[in-house]
Design a protein around this motif. Structure first.
Motif, mmCIF file in Angstrom:
data_model
loop_
_atom_site.group_PDB
_atom_site.id
_atom_site.type_symbol
_atom_site.label_atom_id
_atom_site.label_comp_id
_atom_site.label_asym_id
_atom_site.label_seq_id
_atom_site.Cartn_x
_atom_site.Cartn_y
_atom_site.Cartn_z
ATOM 1 N N ARG A 63 0.822 -1.013 0.006
ATOM 2 C CA ARG A 63 0.016 -0.114 0.142
ATOM 3 C C ARG A 63 0.800 1.342 0.067
ATOM 4 O O ARG A 63 0.651 2.403 -0.466
ATOM 5 C CB ARG A 63 -1.074 -0.039 1.125
ATOM 6 N N ASP A 64 1.804 1.056 0.581
ATOM 7 C CA ASP A 64 2.773 2.305 0.752
ATOM 8 C C ASP A 64 3.389 2.544 -0.805
ATOM 9 O O ASP A 64 3.470 3.910 -1.273
ATOM 10 C CB ASP A 64 4.058 2.216 1.566
ATOM 11 N N ILE A 65 3.608 1.592 -1.398
ATOM 12 C CA ILE A 65 4.127 1.814 -2.943
ATOM 13 C C ILE A 65 3.065 2.372 -3.624
ATOM 14 O O ILE A 65 3.195 3.281 -4.599
ATOM 15 C CB ILE A 65 4.808 0.475 -3.462
ATOM 16 N N ALA A 66 1.914 1.754 -3.574
ATOM 17 C CA ALA A 66 0.749 2.060 -4.283
ATOM 18 C C ALA A 66 0.350 3.515 -4.237
ATOM 19 O O ALA A 66 0.142 4.428 -5.036
ATOM 20 C CB ALA A 66 -0.537 1.285 -4.028
ATOM 21 N N ASP A 67 0.472 3.977 -2.813
ATOM 22 C CA ASP A 67 0.133 5.475 -2.549
ATOM 23 C C ASP A 67 1.031 6.407 -3.293
ATOM 24 O O ASP A 67 0.584 7.384 -3.755
ATOM 25 C CB ASP A 67 0.125 5.580 -0.861
ATOM 26 N N ARG A 68 2.406 6.141 -3.354
ATOM 27 C CA ARG A 68 3.398 6.885 -4.034
ATOM 28 C C ARG A 68 3.220 6.809 -5.312
ATOM 29 O O ARG A 68 3.476 7.803 -6.108
ATOM 30 C CB ARG A 68 4.636 6.287 -3.314
ATOM 31 N N LEU A 69 3.027 5.639 -5.735
ATOM 32 C CA LEU A 69 2.934 5.510 -7.443
ATOM 33 C C LEU A 69 1.525 6.361 -7.889
ATOM 34 O O LEU A 69 1.773 7.039 -8.747
ATOM 35 C CB LEU A 69 2.733 4.283 -7.658
ATOM 36 N N ALA A 70 0.596 6.285 -7.104
ATOM 37 C CA ALA A 70 -0.505 6.871 -7.343
ATOM 38 C C ALA A 70 -0.329 8.517 -7.591
ATOM 39 O O ALA A 70 -0.878 9.106 -8.460
ATOM 40 C CB ALA A 70 -1.959 6.866 -6.549
ATOM 41 N N ALA A 71 0.371 8.976 -6.491
ATOM 42 C CA ALA A 71 0.895 10.484 -6.775
ATOM 43 C C ALA A 71 1.524 10.707 -7.699
ATOM 44 O O ALA A 71 1.439 12.105 -8.180
ATOM 45 C CB ALA A 71 1.491 10.939 -5.290
#
Length: 580
Positions: A63-71
């Motif tokens: 989820r941490d990767i996904a949050d940063r990727l989404a941004a």
């Protein structure tokens, strides 16, 4: 235009920037990062597994990767990026993306969805390869359709494809054919044929007998077998191959190359192929263990020339020469595949019947050894077809004597229906062919449902022309596509966007049935939108007194027609202009 590849490139670029910024470790393998349609359309237009596949090697929570990727997904084509569950990333695209898809389909026409994935790759697809002992039967139909559709799919994805038929004219079965034809030759002279057990009883050999009489008169009557066997064998084999070519033509199948097993004997080509294996230390004299299921007392151990196929993944080593010095049936097959390798093919595909399952490993072993692992072989097994009518087993006229012929099936159902239905299951799954169901006009009949969508597209175009609306592709490309705002319209455009991706995935997996599945789904989206228009007039494709809105909606319909036409072309099916 492959929208999924384009958006994946955006994701990969964002991941690269994350690594540069220290948000991800350098050197991560991004090969398994995908962008695909979500399982549930309500979740968005696309989904990426990037966070899930990179979490473990990166030592981070998904989820941490996904949050940063989404941004970091700031491409204007991506309207939003939403993290779901433990780290899935769902993407919603702007409406302008779907407009670009429609325009790309109209501008490219039949080339929309074509791929250069296979550019420079020479592929040999060998299929059918029925023994030249009679007309093709229903079991050959599916293999013929599958092989031809696969060849079309590979060509559409950029491969240089050769369709090949291997004539099994070097074995004992062609001697049986000669003896059977000789009895029909005797019959043509007014004698009673002796169709004893083991001979081919079909009436299809009666014309061959007459042709022999016309050619040789009575010169072969009452002669010992050694005087006529070779002559009649060659004559009958030629006649049978002509019949097989006619059968294939009924299905719209045309081979590029016919190769003869017989031509391998006495030319040194078998010996050369075996010699290549021998040079690798893979040929030896030895005694095999009894086959599974045979007791030692039922097995006669004898020394034979063997191919060490276990060195290349086979379960047991395989005999290539009998104790009497004659080649086994496997030896010429080795030589034949060596010939294909020698002709410069980068990939070989063999389409076999379900009863050839035990042949797969040995043939793969031979090709790996002969090509030093350079040329992959993919053996596709085609399962049986069961014929029904109204749910009951269906027996038709058996002009072949012991089986239902290809010609019987095509005459009953038609070539287009036969081809499409044969591709509605994966090749290794059995298939039921119900003559009543494949001809009925209902959603449950996939070929009718897709053809109805094709006819419906043409009907809409005709109606538009009658209303004075210009609907040539060049005219529609300039239409205002912003009028396509309803979720059902956007869903249809999104389905069109899947076509280029579908082509590449189906070609890579050697699974043409995926095209048939996709066409059914595309037709379903079109029919659903049509039905909505019955209640909501704003969704009708031709809007009374509103040419510009009509042109935008018709552009979507025409794009659907482009893809249906291309997809049916891969399946070898002619699109319907109208339904009657």
């Amino acid at each position: 235009m492959n929208l999924f590849n384009d958006i994946r490139a955006v994701v990969i670029e964002a991941l690269t920037k994350m690594a540069e910024a220290g948000e991800l470790p350098h050197g991560l393998d991004l090969a398994n990062v995908t962008v695909e349609p979500p399982r549930d359309a309500a979740h968005g237009d696309m989904a990426t597994n990037a966070a899930m596949v990179l979490a473990k090697p990166a030592g981070l929570k998904p989820r941490d990767i996904a949050d940063r990727l989404a941004a970091r997904l700031t491409d204007p084509r991506i309207a939003s990026a939403e993290v779901a569950g433990p780290g899935f990333l769902n993407l919603r695209l702007s409406s302008a993306v779907w407009q670009d898809v429609i325009r790309a389909a109209l501008a490219s026409g039949d080339d929309y969805g074509r791929s250069e994935m296979g550019a420079g790759q020479k592929v040999n697809v060998e299929f059918v390869s029925a023994n030249p002992t009679g007309p093709m039967h229903v079991g050959h139909v599916r293999g013929a359709v599958f092989g031809d559709a696969l060849a079309r799919l590979l060509a559409y994805s950029g491969h240089d494809v050769t369709r090949e038929y291997y004539i099994n004219d070097g074995g004992a079965q062609v001697d049986v054919l000669a003896r059977s034809a000789y009895e029909r030759y005797r019959e043509a002279h007014g004698r009673d044929p002796e169709i004893r057990e083991g001979l081919y009883p079909g009436d299809y050999l009666i014309p061959v007998g007459q042709a022999l009489k016309d050619e040789f008169g009575d010169s072969l009557l009452d002669r010992p077998e050694e005087d006529w066997l070779e002559v009649i064998r060659d004559f009958a084999t030629t006649r049978m191959m002509a019949m097989i070519r006619e059968d294939l033509a009924l299905l719209g199948v045309q081979m590029d190359v016919y190769s003869s097993e017989k031509a391998l004997y006495g030319t040194g080509r078998i010996e050369a192929a075996i010699g290549r294996l021998e040079a690798q230390g893979l040929i030896y004299r030895g005694v095999l263990e009894p086959p599974k299921g045979k007791l030692p007392e039922d097995w006669e151990a004898r020394e034979q020339l063997l191919f060490r196929s276990t060195a290349h993944g086979d379960d047991v080593d395989r005999p290539i020469q009998k104790s009497d010095g004659a080649w086994t049936y496997f030896a010429p097959d080795i030589a034949y595949h060596w010939d294909k390798i020698d002709r410069g093919f980068d990939q070989l595909i063999d389409v076999f019947g379900a009863d050839h399952g035990g042949y797969v490993k040995r043939m793969n072993a031979a090709v790996r050894a002969l090509s030093n692992g350079r040329v992959p072989l993919d053996v596709k097994l085609v399962q049986l077809v069961k014929l029904y009518k109204n749910g009951e087993p269906f027996k038709m006229s058996k002009r072949a004597g012991t089986f239902v012929t290809l010609r019987d099936v095509v005459e009953e159902a038609g070539a287009d229906v036969t081809r499409f239905i044969m591709l509605t299951r994966k090749n290794d799954a059995s298939l039921d062919f119900d003559f009543a169901k494949v001809l009925e006009q209902s959603k449950d009949n996939p070929v009718w449902y897709v053809q109805y969508a094709s006819a419906r597209v043409n009907s809409i175009l005709r109606r538009a022309r009658e209303a004075g609306i210009a609907v040539d592709d060049s005219d529609l490309s300039g239409a205002d596509l912003s009028v396509l705002a309803h979720p059902a319209e956007l869903a249809l455009a999104a389905k069109l966007a899947e076509w280029p991706r579908l082509v590449e995935h189906a070609a890579r997996a050697h699974e043409p049935h995926r095209v048939a599945f996709y066409l059914y789904e595309l037709a379903s989206e079109l029919h659903s939108l049509w039905n909505r228009g019955n209640d909501d007039t704003s969704l009708r494709f031709v809007q009374d007194n509103d040419v510009e809105t009509s042109r935008g909606k018709i552009a979507l319909v025409r794009a659907v027609g482009v893809v249906i036409s291309s997809g049916l072309g891969i399946l070898g099916v002619t699109p319907a202009e109208e339904m009657r």
